[in-house]
Design an enzyme around this catalytic site. Structure first.
Site, mmCIF file in Angstrom:
data_model
loop_
_atom_site.group_PDB
_atom_site.id
_atom_site.type_symbol
_atom_site.label_atom_id
_atom_site.label_comp_id
_atom_site.label_asym_id
_atom_site.label_seq_id
_atom_site.Cartn_x
_atom_site.Cartn_y
_atom_site.Cartn_z
ATOM 1 C CD GLN A 133 50.014 -34.851 9.148
ATOM 2 O OE1 GLN A 133 49.730 -34.608 7.986
ATOM 3 N NE2 GLN A 133 49.144 -35.296 10.026
ATOM 4 N N GLY A 134 54.747 -35.853 10.062
ATOM 5 C CA GLY A 134 55.177 -37.241 10.152
ATOM 6 C C GLY A 134 54.222 -38.072 10.993
ATOM 7 C CB SER B 130 50.733 -41.862 7.269
ATOM 8 O OG SER B 130 49.446 -41.343 7.378
ATOM 9 C CD GLU C 150 39.756 -22.473 10.562
ATOM 10 O OE1 GLU C 150 39.302 -22.099 11.657
ATOM 11 O OE2 GLU C 150 39.502 -21.908 9.509
ATOM 12 C CB SER D 26 39.770 -42.866 4.908
ATOM 13 O OG SER D 26 39.163 -43.726 5.857
ATOM 14 C CG ASN D 27 35.359 -39.416 2.765
ATOM 15 O OD1 ASN D 27 36.170 -38.669 3.341
ATOM 16 N ND2 ASN D 27 34.680 -39.029 1.705
ATOM 17 C CD GLU D 28 36.023 -45.553 3.206
ATOM 18 O OE1 GLU D 28 37.046 -44.836 3.288
ATOM 19 O OE2 GLU D 28 35.306 -45.608 2.188
#
Lengths: 385, 379
Positions: A127-128, A130, A245, A370-372
């Site tokens: 996966q490209g 980030s 999913e 992220s969780n943030e």
């Protein structure tokens, strides 16, 4: 731990899965997964072949594309059983990400060419998304795509690319229009890793593994037929991933697997009756129950035809908190027995991988939004703040 | 996606009675009606000022009792053969959540628990006669037990039982007509009906203002013919029913605190904008939402498990729910007060009253520590 999904049909389905896994999972792979040891390409590839031959490799794919035709409920059960039986969780870049994207937005030619090879494992995708300057603020990505005869020329770098060393294809988000609002100038392209101009630098992680990489594209040619959907609609396609999913994202199966491992460790450390450990384990077990109960509420809503939206962010947050908490509990249970370096003569099972897993699994609350970011999604989309 | 209120966890999960299995029921029309009626009731009669007036004059709250009975609330969980509505546990959690959110002062859960226990403990004909006036609201009966480790004891003495011991906290004890005392006789439990006039009833209030009683049974005598033996199963069932009711009330208060706080952060402005626009506040609100949803999910598990005949399974799920809901209540208490700022520590907003109610609820039917132990013991 009690299974909450256990009607007669559920039990029969569980038995079918157990039977298959017992017959096909390679003992070496099972051992590694059971101990939390790092997995090699062959562990994944071998298991993917077994699942492929059985027709179970892509639980969430519709039958027309080669999925087993399981319901959401069956997928949850399968996920739980697979973890319980120490099967390696297959990387999702092909099966859970680009595959479903191509089904929904890809061309007929792309579907015909790629989907069967994702199922069979002939193609390994990475996966490209980030970039060094675009993490949580993904839409600020800068990989440049310049129009050329018959296609595009790509330049820039991608990072945190998991298992790129095994991959022959990468799906990239690239900037096709730098003049418009940042979300509106992004396209999704499929890039052959063997193209001239693609290079890779492994990133060594604190746990000693090299599962992620930096990928450099230097004037890499991508033909027009490797653009997914429409140019400048890439952001929409990437966001659609969030709706695919997501019921399994709470990681109930994985957490139950971890609970089991903590128990085994507590036995091995002679601390199975230590009141502090007993209380901590019970606390986590109850935490997992709550995640499972919420998952089942979502499942019921989904089965009643409701659209599941940002609520799954709750599952991501709590699921990763619990899984990370369990790796921390493992540190406490193991004590100094976790100190010897991996594979050193003094390293002993089942403690050898404890610290490494603690280190490695810090990623859970960072990747996939992220969780943030997840809390931001809940606040914005569910709470209306 | 929207959950229907009182949404059931296990509609499609299959269920066989007595099995370790979680069922799924969509709330019936009756259940939805009960919840909506309770919400209207609370909106009409339990405003902050109205509640303060009731607290000042506790006879005011009693005026609601007949209406509550009339609405079928007390009868909801009992079988139709005994004059009940025959609703499953998961169908009445919505009602109890609404009463919890409204901070009602009437002992609905305590009387439900007593009625459910009597329905199982008494022979059918006697159950009918005993329950009729309770369900109609004509009289209030509650259970009375000793403190943990200090059971009320009964000694046989020529055809009567002589009781000794104290119930330190009886919900509804301030207005009960009869106490159904759980006493120990020769190591076995026996149920003894004691009229309030025969016991020493010391009325007091809990920290949230709820009127209750400490009841001393020293020297009270009961005709042996009036007592009921072999009540273990009925007591266990009743106790778990009571616990689920407490959990439902708790989930209701948690929800109310969450909603009050969400409204507040959207309105309260600082630095020129609503404080809900600040990320620190947003993330805290997201955590409150998570805590509420987890509480609701665990409540549903507990309610689904309540009628399981597998004692260990039932104990395990209900105790797990108690632990999780206690933890999340604590989180929501903290965050709600914090986000209300100074207003959160006053007596002027509902927040403070809700926080106090959660402190009370967390101690009823066994606290977190006791249920963590029970959870482990039932593994």
């Amino acid at each position: 731990m009690s299974d909450l999904l256990n009607s007669a049909e559920d039990a029969a389905f569980r038995a079918e899965i157990r039977d298959f896994v017992a017959k096909t999972l390679h003992p070496e792979t099972r051992e590694k997964v059971a101990l939390g040891a790092p997995l090699a390409r062959e562990d994944f590839a071998r298991w993917q072949r077994s699942l492929y031959e059985k027709g179970w490799v892509a639980p969430a794919w519709p039958a027309e594309h080669g999925g087993p035709g399981w319901s959401a409920r069956e997928r949850l059960i399968a996920d739980e059983e697979m973890f319980r039986l120490h099967t390696p969780p297959l990387p999702g870049f092909g099966l859970k990400m680009i595959g479903p994207i191509l089904m929904r937005f890809g061309s007929e030619a792309q579907r015909t060419r790629f989907l069967p090879r994702i199922l069979s494992g002939e193609d390994w995708w990475c996966q490209g998304f980030s970039e060094p300057g675009a993490g949580s603020d993904l839409a600020s990505l800068r990989m440049r795509a310049v129009r050329c005869e018959g296609g595009w020329k790509l330049s820039g770098s991608k990072t945190w690319t998991t298992y790129a060393q095994y991959a022959n294809w990468i799906f990239c988000l690239v900037r096709t229009d730098p003049e418009v609002k940042k979300q509106e100038g992004i396209s999704m392209m499929l890039v052959d890793m063997a193209s001239p101009g693609v290079s890779r630098r492994p990133i060594r992680l604190a746990d000693g593994t090299e599962e992620v990489n930096e990928i450099f594209l230097d004037d890499v040619f991508v033909p027009d037929d490797m653009v997914v959907g429409e140019v400048n609609k890439g952001w929409t396609y990437a966001k659609a991933l969030l709706e695919h999913e997501r019921l399994g994202i709470g990681g109930v199966g994985r957490s139950k697997h971890l609970l089991q491992r903590v128990r085994i460790m507590a036995e091995a450390a002679g601390r199975a009756d230590d009141p502090a450990i007993v209380a901590a384990l019970a606390g986590f077990e109850i935490d997992v129950m709550a995640i499972e109960a919420f998952t089942l509420r979502l499942l019921a809503a989904a089965e009643a035809g409701e659209r599941i939206g940002a609520e799954t962010s709750l599952l991501k947050v709590r699921g990763t908190e619990v899984q990370q908490g369990l790796t921390e509990l493992m540190l406490d249970v193991a004590g100094p027995a976790m100190l010897p370096e991996r594979e050193s003569p003094c390293a002993e099972e089942p403690f050898e991988n404890v610290a490494y897993q603690f280190l490695n699994w810090r990623k859970l609350s960072i990747y996939g939004g992220s969780n943030e970011i997840q809390r931001g999604i809940l606040a914005g989309q569910v709470l209306g703040l | 996606m929207k959950f229907s209120e009182g949404f059931s966890l296990a509609r499609c999960l299959g269920f066989e009675e007595g099995n370790k299995m979680i069922r799924f029921d969509i709330p019936s029309e009756e259940a939805t009606l009960l919840r909506e009626t309770a919400e209207r009731f609370v909106a009409d009669r339990y405003g902050l000022a109205q509640r303060a007036a009731m607290l000042a004059d506790e006879t005011l709250a009693q005026k609601n009792w007949a209406d509550m009975a009339e609405l079928g609330w007390l009868a909801a969980p009992l079988p139709e053969a005994l004059g009940g509505l025959g609703l499953q546990p998961v169908q009445i959690t919505g009602l109890l959540e609404a009463l919890g959110a409204g901070l009602v002062l009437e002992p609905v859960s305590a009387v439900m628990q007593c009625a459910a226990t009597l329905a199982r403990a008494l022979p059918e004909a006697q159950a009918q006669d005993t329950l009729d006036p309770i369900l109609s609201g004509a009289r209030i009966d509650v259970m009375a037990e000793g403190a943990r480790g200090k059971p009320i004891t009964a000694r046989s003495d020529d055809g009567t039982l002589k009781l000794s011991g104290t119930s330190p906290l009886v919900m509804g004890g301030n207005i009960a007509a009869t106490f159904w005392v759980v006493a120990e006789r020769d190591g076995a439990e026996v149920l003894c009906p004691v009229p309030a006039t025969a016991a020493q009833v010391e009325r007091y209030r809990l920290l949230d203002g709820q009127p209750v009683a400490r009841v001393v049974f020293d020297g009270v005598t009961v005709r042996e013919a009036d007592t009921i033996a072999d009540i273990g199963a009925a007591l266990r069932f009743g106790a778990d029913m009571g616990r689920v009711a407490i959990l439902a009330e708790s989930a209701g208060v948690i929800d109310a605190l969450y909603r009050a706080t969400l409204d507040y952060v959207k309105l309260r402005e600082q630095f020129g904008r609503p404080i809900g626009r600040f990320q620190a506040v947003q993330h805290r609100m997201a955590d409150m939402f998570i805590a509420r949803e987890e509480a609701r999910s665990m409540l549903q598990l507990a309610a689904e498990a309540q009628e399981s005949k597998d004692d260990a399974f039932r104990a395990r799920l209900i105790s797990a729910a108690r632990v999780k809901i206690s933890d999340n209540a604590r989180k929501v208490q903290r965050d709600a007060v914090q986000l209300h700022g100074g207003m959160g520590v006053t007596d002027e907003l509902p927040v403070g009253h809700m926080v106090k109610r959660l402190l009370v609820l967390a101690q009823l039917g066994g606290n977190r520590q006791q249920h963590l132990e029970r959870f482990n013991a039932a593994a």
